[in-house]
Design a protein around this motif. Structure first.
Motif, short mmCIF file in Angstrom:
data_model
loop_
_atom_site.label_atom_id
_atom_site.label_comp_id
_atom_site.label_asym_id
_atom_site.label_seq_id
_atom_site.Cartn_x
_atom_site.Cartn_y
_atom_site.Cartn_z
N VAL A 1 2.27 1.90 -3.44
CA VAL A 1 1.26 2.47 -4.32
C VAL A 1 1.07 3.95 -4.02
O VAL A 1 0.90 4.79 -4.91
N ASN A 2 1.17 4.28 -2.72
CA ASN A 2 0.88 5.65 -2.31
C ASN A 2 2.06 6.60 -2.50
O ASN A 2 1.86 7.80 -2.61
N VAL B 1 0.84 -1.20 0.00
CA VAL B 1 0.00 0.00 0.00
C VAL B 1 0.87 1.25 0.00
O VAL B 1 0.60 2.23 -0.70
N GLY B 2 1.99 1.18 0.74
CA GLY B 2 2.90 2.31 0.78
C GLY B 2 3.51 2.58 -0.58
O GLY B 2 3.61 3.73 -1.00
N ILE C 1 1.98 8.99 -5.41
CA ILE C 1 0.93 10.01 -5.21
C ILE C 1 1.43 11.08 -4.26
O ILE C 1 1.26 12.28 -4.49
N VAL C 2 2.11 10.64 -3.18
CA VAL C 2 2.67 11.61 -2.24
C VAL C 2 3.65 12.52 -2.95
O VAL C 2 3.61 13.74 -2.82
#
Lengths: 249, 219
Positions: A172-173, A169-170, A176-177
């Protein structure tokens, strides 16, 4: 070629094989990495030319750039291991994530600290809410969440699965961050700071930098193998093969 | 289909009978919103500039109170185990739970955030982007809360918030930026579209991840 790779991959999943091979590799990796770090540090700190604009302070690049780059590479490799763990249930992947996460966190911290020490004389401030700094800070927080998650589950398998989920999940994120911090940054301050400008660096400075990057990567390989061996020996301490290998009876 | 409607009704009943589930975030929100002027400054000019960020951060923190509610009680009374054993589509059930939790914990806060016009001197033209960005951004935060809640079930530890807050960073940035844009007379629709894109992109990923995390507790 493909067959040997496949064989190697399957062997990698076996704890006894890994324990045997890593024991042979570790001395070479250790000697090579430490000597590379020493050589590149001496070269970078004493023999490479002084920077025209920043003076001698730029020499912190020989610690800063390798640390930051290796911290990102470790996270991406951990996310590959997380996918391997969730898909094939390979126990070695769980060991890999658990033992590499503290090393990655340590190098992210070194990167942040050396960046702050570098920023004080050149930018006049320890910390800027710049896009790169912020996303590195978030990377550090992800590492902390992964490390914190390890101890919350009683069973080893559940903890490994939970950590793999978080890591994926990290990852993937993280883009975006990065992107959102970029946009946020451009509103508040003009993008005037470029941290490295590697394309403009002269070859006399670049060569020790490449050496130190190679040295730090090898160092991570070395410490990673060490801590994976330690993790394997705690998990497998009651197995027969381990008792045979380790001579503790 | 009927099964899922029944679950939806059941969740609504549970939340509406348990008043603490929606009152505590609201109380937290109101208290902290009224603390800011006292703690920082009562100067309207200063508060006006800080208002978008303060509101968004307070909303983010008040979801920390409620994210444990999504699975914690079902875990304690064992109904999650029954759901896992039922063979139904688990991600849909998780989606229903998150949706109902959002309605009861985030929707009242979004309505109350209108008070920031008086309390934090937010200019009136900032109201529209505030409400829209909260409406689209908070479901994403609830998704992260569900994942964090599913992973930290039955444990009172910092891991839930430590996981959830860094993940919510893009939503926070885009949300406050939308309000700031409209206050400076810039078109803010791109930020709303990006928030929507993040929600749509992360919805299936987080749902699968939370189902996987729930299954971990019952091996």
């Amino acid at each position: 070629m493909f067959q040997t790779l496949k064989n190697f991959y399957h062997k990698l999943g076996s704890f006894p094989w890994f324990y045997k091979i890593s024991g042979k590799v570790i001395p070479f990796a250790g000697v090579l990495s430490i000597s590379l770090i020493v050589i590149s540090s001496i070269w970078g700190l004493f023999f490479s030319p002084t920077d025209a604009v920043q003076g001698d302070v730029y020499r912190i690049i020989y610690f800063h750039v390798p640390a930051v780059s290796v911290s990102q590479v470790i996270y991406y490799s951990m996310s590959i291991a997380a996918a391997v763990f969730l898909i094939w249930r390979m126990k070695m992947a769980g060991v890999y994530i658990k033992s590499l996460a503290p090393i990655g966190a340590a190098f992210t911290f070194i990167g942040l600290m050396s960046g702050a020490i570098w920023g004080q004389p050149t930018w006049g401030t320890w910390w800027v809410w710049d896009a790169r700094l912020t996303s590195t800070l978030v990377l550090f927080l992800f590492y902390l969440a992964i490390i914190g998650m390890q101890s919350t589950f009683a069973s080893r398998k559940s903890a490994d699965t939970a950590v793999s989920i978080i890591t994926l999940v990290g990852v993937v994120n993280l883009p975006i961050v990065k992107k959102s911090v970029d946009w946020w940054n451009t509103l508040h301050q003009p993008a005037s700071i470029s941290i490295t400008g590697e394309s403009s660096i002269s070859s006399e400075m670049l060569l020790p930098l490449l050496l130190s990057i190679l040295g730090i990567y090898l160092f991570v390989f070395f410490t990673g193998l060490l801590s994976m061996r330690a993790e394997i020996s705690t998990r497998e301490q009651n197995k027969d093969w381990f008792k045979k290998v380790s001579n503790y009876n | 289909m009927i099964y899922f409607v029944k679950i939806l009704k059941k969740e609504f009943l549970i939340y509406s009978r348990k008043s603490s589930s929606f009152i505590s975030p609201v109380v937290f929100f109101l208290i902290s919103i009224s603390l800011y002027p006292i703690g920082i400054s009562n100067d309207p000019d200063i508060l006006k500039n800080l208002a978008p960020g303060l509101i968004w951060i307070t909303v983010l923190l008040s979801t920390l109170i409620s994210f444990q509610n999504i699975f914690a009680e079902d875990y304690e009374d064992g109904s999650i185990e029954l759901l896992l054993a039922s063979g139904q589509n688990l991600s849909l059930i998780v989606l229903i739970k998150i949706f109902v939790n959002w309605i009861f914990s985030c929707l009242p806060i979004i309505v109350l955030s209108m008070f920031s016009i008086f309390l934090l001197y937010l200019p009136i033209e900032g109201l529209k982007p505030l409400i829209i960005s909260l409406l689209i951004g908070t479901p994403t935060i609830c998704l992260f809360g569900a994942l964090a809640g599913a992973l930290s079930l039955g444990k009172n530890s910092i891991t839930g918030p430590a996981l959830m807050l860094p993940l919510s960073l893009p939503v926070l940035i885009l949300g406050t930026q939308a309000i700031n844009y409209s206050l400076n007379g810039i078109n803010f629709s791109s930020n709303i579209l990006l928030l929507t894109a993040i929600l749509i992109f992360l919805l299936p990923i987080i749902l699968f991840a939370s189902v996987g995390a729930l299954k971990l507790h019952f091996n």
